[in-house]
Design a protein around this motif. Structure first.
Motif, PDB file in Angstrom:
ATOM      1  N   HIS A 133      12.769  -2.691   6.983  1.00 35.95           N
ATOM      2  CA  HIS A 133      11.315  -2.476   6.983  1.00 35.95           C
ATOM      3  C   HIS A 133      10.726  -2.622   8.384  1.00 35.95           C
ATOM      4  CE1 HIS A 133      11.604  -2.644   2.673  1.00 35.95           C
ATOM      5  NE2 HIS A 133      12.053  -3.882   2.688  1.00 35.95           N
ATOM      6  N   HIS A 134       9.766  -1.761   8.656  1.00 34.16           N
ATOM      7  CA  HIS A 134       8.978  -1.863   9.890  1.00 34.16           C
ATOM      8  C   HIS A 134       7.522  -1.997   9.476  1.00 34.16           C
ATOM      9  CE1 HIS A 134      12.700  -0.719  11.709  1.00 34.16           C
ATOM     10  NE2 HIS A 134      12.184  -0.872  12.919  1.00 34.16           N
ATOM     11  N   TYR A 135       6.954  -3.162   9.725  1.00 34.95           N
ATOM     12  CA  TYR A 135       5.597  -3.447   9.270  1.00 34.95           C
ATOM     13  C   TYR A 135       4.605  -3.100  10.366  1.00 34.95           C
ATOM     14  CZ  TYR A 135       8.276  -6.099   5.856  1.00 34.95           C
ATOM     15  OH  TYR A 135       9.177  -6.457   4.897  1.00 34.95           O
ATOM     16  N   VAL A 136       3.574  -2.348   9.967  1.00 31.42           N
ATOM     17  CA  VAL A 136       2.508  -2.012  10.925  1.00 31.42           C
ATOM     18  C   VAL A 136       1.737  -3.299  11.237  1.00 31.42           C
ATOM     19  CG1 VAL A 136       0.439  -0.608  11.305  1.00 31.42           C
ATOM     20  CG2 VAL A 136       2.338   0.298   9.930  1.00 31.42           C
ATOM     21  N   VAL A 137       1.656  -3.631  12.506  1.00 32.47           N
ATOM     22  CA  VAL A 137       0.979  -4.883  12.890  1.00 32.47           C
ATOM     23  C   VAL A 137      -0.532  -4.664  12.837  1.00 32.47           C
ATOM     24  CG1 VAL A 137       0.695  -6.609  14.717  1.00 32.47           C
ATOM     25  CG2 VAL A 137       2.924  -5.515  14.375  1.00 32.47           C
ATOM     26  N   ASP A 138      -1.222  -5.635  12.250  1.00 28.54           N
ATOM     27  CA  ASP A 138      -2.684  -5.577  12.194  1.00 28.54           C
ATOM     28  C   ASP A 138      -3.254  -5.995  13.544  1.00 28.54           C
ATOM     29  OD1 ASP A 138      -5.340  -5.712  11.682  1.00 28.54           O
ATOM     30  OD2 ASP A 138      -5.215  -7.415  10.280  1.00 28.54           O
TER      31      ASP A 138
ATOM     32  N   PHE B 171       4.899  -1.928  15.555  1.00 26.24           N
ATOM     33  CA  PHE B 171       5.500  -2.422  14.314  1.00 26.24           C
ATOM     34  C   PHE B 171       6.144  -3.773  14.552  1.00 26.24           C
ATOM     35  CE2 PHE B 171       5.431   2.123  14.139  1.00 26.24           C
ATOM     36  CZ  PHE B 171       5.071   2.419  12.840  1.00 26.24           C
ATOM     37  N   GLN B 172       6.162  -4.562  13.488  1.00 29.50           N
ATOM     38  CA  GLN B 172       7.030  -5.726  13.478  1.00 29.50           C
ATOM     39  C   GLN B 172       8.310  -5.309  12.767  1.00 29.50           C
ATOM     40  OE1 GLN B 172       5.829  -8.941  10.949  1.00 29.50           O
ATOM     41  NE2 GLN B 172       7.762 -10.014  11.321  1.00 29.50           N
ATOM     42  N   ALA B 173       9.444  -5.410  13.471  1.00 33.13           N
ATOM     43  CA  ALA B 173      10.721  -5.082  12.835  1.00 33.13           C
ATOM     44  C   ALA B 173      11.070  -6.222  11.894  1.00 33.13           C
ATOM     45  CB  ALA B 173      11.799  -4.901  13.903  1.00 33.13           C
ATOM     46  N   GLY B 174      11.154  -5.921  10.607  1.00 29.93           N
ATOM     47  CA  GLY B 174      11.446  -6.959   9.613  1.00 29.93           C
ATOM     48  C   GLY B 174      12.905  -7.364   9.690  1.00 29.93           C
ATOM     49  N   ASP B 175      13.183  -8.557   9.254  1.00 29.83           N
ATOM     50  CA  ASP B 175      14.562  -9.033   9.212  1.00 29.83           C
ATOM     51  C   ASP B 175      14.935  -9.240   7.748  1.00 29.83           C
ATOM     52  OD1 ASP B 175      16.948 -10.341   9.500  1.00 29.83           O
ATOM     53  OD2 ASP B 175      16.108 -12.161  10.375  1.00 29.83           O
ATOM     54  N   ARG B 176      14.421 -10.284   7.124  1.00 28.49           N
ATOM     55  CA  ARG B 176      14.659 -10.560   5.727  1.00 28.49           C
ATOM     56  C   ARG B 176      13.341 -10.885   5.048  1.00 28.49           C
ATOM     57  NH1 ARG B 176      19.630 -14.657   6.725  1.00 28.49           N
ATOM     58  NH2 ARG B 176      18.926 -14.523   8.867  1.00 28.49           N
ATOM     59  N   PRO B 177      13.175 -10.560   3.782  1.00 28.83           N
ATOM     60  CA  PRO B 177      14.093  -9.797   2.939  1.00 28.83           C
ATOM     61  C   PRO B 177      14.048  -8.314   3.269  1.00 28.83           C
ATOM     62  CG  PRO B 177      12.074 -10.225   1.733  1.00 28.83           C
ATOM     63  CD  PRO B 177      11.930 -10.910   3.060  1.00 28.83           C
TER      64      PRO B 177
ATOM     65  N   LEU C   6      -8.365  -3.421  18.137  1.00 30.82           N
ATOM     66  CA  LEU C   6      -7.503  -2.271  18.444  1.00 30.82           C
ATOM     67  C   LEU C   6      -7.108  -1.552  17.162  1.00 30.82           C
ATOM     68  CD1 LEU C   6      -5.084  -4.028  21.002  1.00 30.82           C
ATOM     69  CD2 LEU C   6      -6.906  -2.378  21.542  1.00 30.82           C
ATOM     70  N   GLU C   7      -7.089  -0.247  17.237  1.00 30.18           N
ATOM     71  CA  GLU C   7      -6.543   0.567  16.145  1.00 30.18           C
ATOM     72  C   GLU C   7      -5.018   0.514  16.237  1.00 30.18           C
ATOM     73  OE1 GLU C   7      -8.669   3.927  14.862  1.00 30.18           O
ATOM     74  OE2 GLU C   7      -9.868   2.080  14.596  1.00 30.18           O
ATOM     75  N   ASN C   8      -4.334   0.729  15.117  1.00 28.83           N
ATOM     76  CA  ASN C   8      -2.864   0.827  15.180  1.00 28.83           C
ATOM     77  C   ASN C   8      -2.383   1.938  14.255  1.00 28.83           C
ATOM     78  OD1 ASN C   8      -0.182   0.528  15.599  1.00 28.83           O
ATOM     79  ND2 ASN C   8      -0.002  -1.495  14.650  1.00 28.83           N
ATOM     80  N   PRO C   9      -2.551   3.206  14.718  1.00 34.14           N
ATOM     81  CA  PRO C   9      -2.112   4.316  13.877  1.00 34.14           C
ATOM     82  C   PRO C   9      -0.587   4.519  13.967  1.00 34.14           C
ATOM     83  CG  PRO C   9      -3.131   5.149  15.892  1.00 34.14           C
ATOM     84  CD  PRO C   9      -3.173   3.651  15.976  1.00 34.14           C
ATOM     85  N   ASN C  10       0.149   3.599  13.327  1.00 39.00           N
ATOM     86  CA  ASN C  10       1.623   3.695  13.272  1.00 39.00           C
ATOM     87  C   ASN C  10       2.275   3.692  14.651  1.00 39.00           C
ATOM     88  OD1 ASN C  10       2.231   3.571  10.623  1.00 39.00           O
ATOM     89  ND2 ASN C  10       2.474   5.772  10.292  1.00 39.00           N
ATOM     90  N   GLU C  11       1.817   2.813  15.508  1.00 43.61           N
ATOM     91  CA  GLU C  11       2.396   2.764  16.856  1.00 43.61           C
ATOM     92  C   GLU C  11       3.080   1.440  17.171  1.00 43.61           C
ATOM     93  OE1 GLU C  11      -0.313   5.908  19.395  1.00 43.61           O
ATOM     94  OE2 GLU C  11      -1.146   3.930  19.013  1.00 43.61           O
TER      95      GLU C  11
ATOM     96  N   PRO D 181       0.840  -1.209   0.000  1.00 39.55           N
ATOM     97  CA  PRO D 181       0.000   0.000   0.000  1.00 39.55           C
ATOM     98  C   PRO D 181       0.872   1.256   0.000  1.00 39.55           C
ATOM     99  CG  PRO D 181      -0.059  -1.093   2.150  1.00 39.55           C
ATOM    100  CD  PRO D 181       0.886  -1.885   1.292  1.00 39.55           C
ATOM    101  N   GLU D 182       0.403   2.285  -0.682  1.00 41.35           N
ATOM    102  CA  GLU D 182       1.134   3.559  -0.630  1.00 41.35           C
ATOM    103  C   GLU D 182       1.070   4.094   0.797  1.00 41.35           C
ATOM    104  OE1 GLU D 182       0.058   6.253  -3.732  1.00 41.35           O
ATOM    105  OE2 GLU D 182       0.987   4.914  -5.201  1.00 41.35           O
ATOM    106  N   THR D 183       2.121   4.750   1.199  1.00 43.21           N
ATOM    107  CA  THR D 183       2.090   5.312   2.554  1.00 43.21           C
ATOM    108  C   THR D 183       2.637   6.731   2.546  1.00 43.21           C
ATOM    109  OG1 THR D 183       2.918   5.139   4.813  1.00 43.21           O
ATOM    110  CG2 THR D 183       4.319   4.210   3.124  1.00 43.21           C
ATOM    111  N   ARG D 184       1.961   7.589   3.327  1.00 44.80           N
ATOM    112  CA  ARG D 184       2.412   8.980   3.502  1.00 44.80           C
ATOM    113  C   ARG D 184       3.153   9.141   4.817  1.00 44.80           C
ATOM    114  NH1 ARG D 184       2.341  11.307  -1.357  1.00 44.80           N
ATOM    115  NH2 ARG D 184       0.497  10.557  -2.457  1.00 44.80           N
ATOM    116  N   ASP D 185       3.197   8.082   5.579  1.00 43.70           N
ATOM    117  CA  ASP D 185       3.832   8.186   6.893  1.00 43.70           C
ATOM    118  C   ASP D 185       4.271   6.796   7.319  1.00 43.70           C
ATOM    119  OD1 ASP D 185       4.723   8.923   9.357  1.00 43.70           O
ATOM    120  OD2 ASP D 185       2.765   9.518  10.158  1.00 43.70           O
ATOM    121  N   ARG D 186       5.562   6.600   7.363  1.00 42.65           N
ATOM    122  CA  ARG D 186       6.079   5.287   7.742  1.00 42.65           C
ATOM    123  C   ARG D 186       7.321   5.459   8.602  1.00 42.65           C
ATOM    124  NH1 ARG D 186       9.362   2.934   2.384  1.00 42.65           N
ATOM    125  NH2 ARG D 186      10.750   4.728   2.235  1.00 42.65           N
ATOM    126  N   VAL D 187       7.712   4.380   9.240  1.00 44.66           N
ATOM    127  CA  VAL D 187       9.017   4.345   9.910  1.00 44.66           C
ATOM    128  C   VAL D 187      10.056   4.054   8.837  1.00 44.66           C
ATOM    129  CG1 VAL D 187      10.447   2.915  11.431  1.00 44.66           C
ATOM    130  CG2 VAL D 187       8.183   3.660  12.181  1.00 44.66           C
TER     131      VAL D 187
END
Ligand SMILES: O=c1[nH]c(=O)c2[nH]c(=O)[nH]c2[nH]1
Length: 308
Positions: free
Chosen positions: A257-262, A275-281, A268-273, A177-183
């Motif tokens: 990558h830091h993935y916003v957890v669903d 994250f799952q810290a990605g490892d690979r890829p 619960l809402e998760n407005p960019n608070e 998804p396009e994002t205007r605000d990410r880590v």
């Protein structure tokens, strides 16, 4: 039996990862340099490979010993200066046409201890390893030309907003998804090439190192990022704008990558608070930012792993 159809290709040899720690104890306030030095020699060593003839081979053990002896005799002021000493020494051998000398420099900081008035002061001879990044240097000598580089690896940075990614092509495999605000986070590895006419005696390599690192971090923080590539370029442009001795700076930047957890399954809402810290890829950006007028110096970059 050797075959006339098979020849030795490009080659270099030497001692890798000589760990040398140099303590300067001239005064009660000791200083410490902690390096990992590699020395790789180039020249006509064909007979060694094809005939087992070692008459031209400067033993890798001798190269290692030279690192330790030079640390004692000359001290280690900066990684760049130490490599210049080594490279110029080894290219005095008739057998050696050139080579590559590299160093990693591990930073140590003074441990803070309470002084008599209770304030913290720096201890004279006790240190704690500072793990922010590893400083690097590389010297290549080829055809009588010196190519000197500074650098660092693994400067890990993260910003919690001020980064977006959108506007990319969509095909049937696109799910992002396009994002205007990410880590945005990355481990920055950089190498910068000094202009060939720079007089190493004139450069304050420590001050320049601190300046480049600061500029790169500042740009990461201050540029509102439309992509990691744009941030990379801004950092390179700012370095070249500030340091006239540098003619080319190259970066390796993984996109951590830091993935916003669903959290919707839990109501619960998760407005960019969270994250799952990605490892690979991970995404990976390799780019050079260079002065248009800079001469091509491919010898400087050949066999320096990871750099485009
Ligand atoms: O900064 C980015 N650059 C990309 O090229 C890219 N591709 C991607 O999936 N995410 C990102 N982020």
């Amino acid at each position: 039996m050797s075959s006339p159809d098979i020849v030795l290709g490009p080659n270099q040899y030497g001692k890798a990862e000589v760990r040398v720690v140099r303590v300067n104890r001239d005064t009660p306030v000791h200083t410490l340099m902690d390096l990992n030095v590699s020395s790789m020699l180039r020249g006509d060593f064909t007979d060694c490979y094809t005939e087992g003839d070692n008459t031209r081979v400067i033993a890798t053990d001798t190269q290692k010993n030279t690192v330790y002896a030079f640390a004692k005799e000359h001290g280690i002021t900066t990684p760049e200066q130490f490599l210049l000493l080594l490279g110029r020494h080894f290219t005095e051998y008739a057998e050696v046409d050139g080579g590559r000398w590299t160093a990693e420099s591990y930073p140590w900081e003074r441990i803070q201890v309470p002084s008599s008035d209770g304030t913290l002061t720096e201890h004279e001879h006790s240190f704690v390893k500072s793990k922010q990044e590893i400083r690097t240097a590389a010297l290549t000598i080829q055809n009588g030309d010196e190519h000197l580089m500074g650098g660092f690896s693994d400067l890990t940075v993260l910003k919690t907003t001020g980064s977006e990614f959108s506007g990319y092509p969509k095909d049937r495999y696109t799910t992002l998804p396009e994002t205007r605000d990410r880590v945005m986070a990355t481990d920055i590895t950089a190498r910068w090439l000094f202009a060939a006419d720079v007089d190493a005696q004139e450069v304050d390599f420590d001050a320049l190192y601190a300046q480049v690192k600061q500029i790169v971090m500042e740009q990461f923080a201050l540029v509102h990022s439309l992509s990691l590539q744009q941030t990379l370029y801004a950092a390179g442009e700012a370095v070249l704008g500030a340091a006239e001795q540098i003619e080319d700076i190259r970066f390796v930047m993984p996109n951590n990558h830091h993935y916003v957890v669903d959290l919707s399954p839990f109501g619960l809402e998760n407005p960019n608070e969270v994250f799952q810290a990605g490892d690979r890829p991970y995404g990976l950006m390799n780019a050079s930012v260079t002065r248009r007028a800079a001469p091509e110096r491919p010898q400087a970059w050949e066999w320096i792993g990871g750099f485009a």
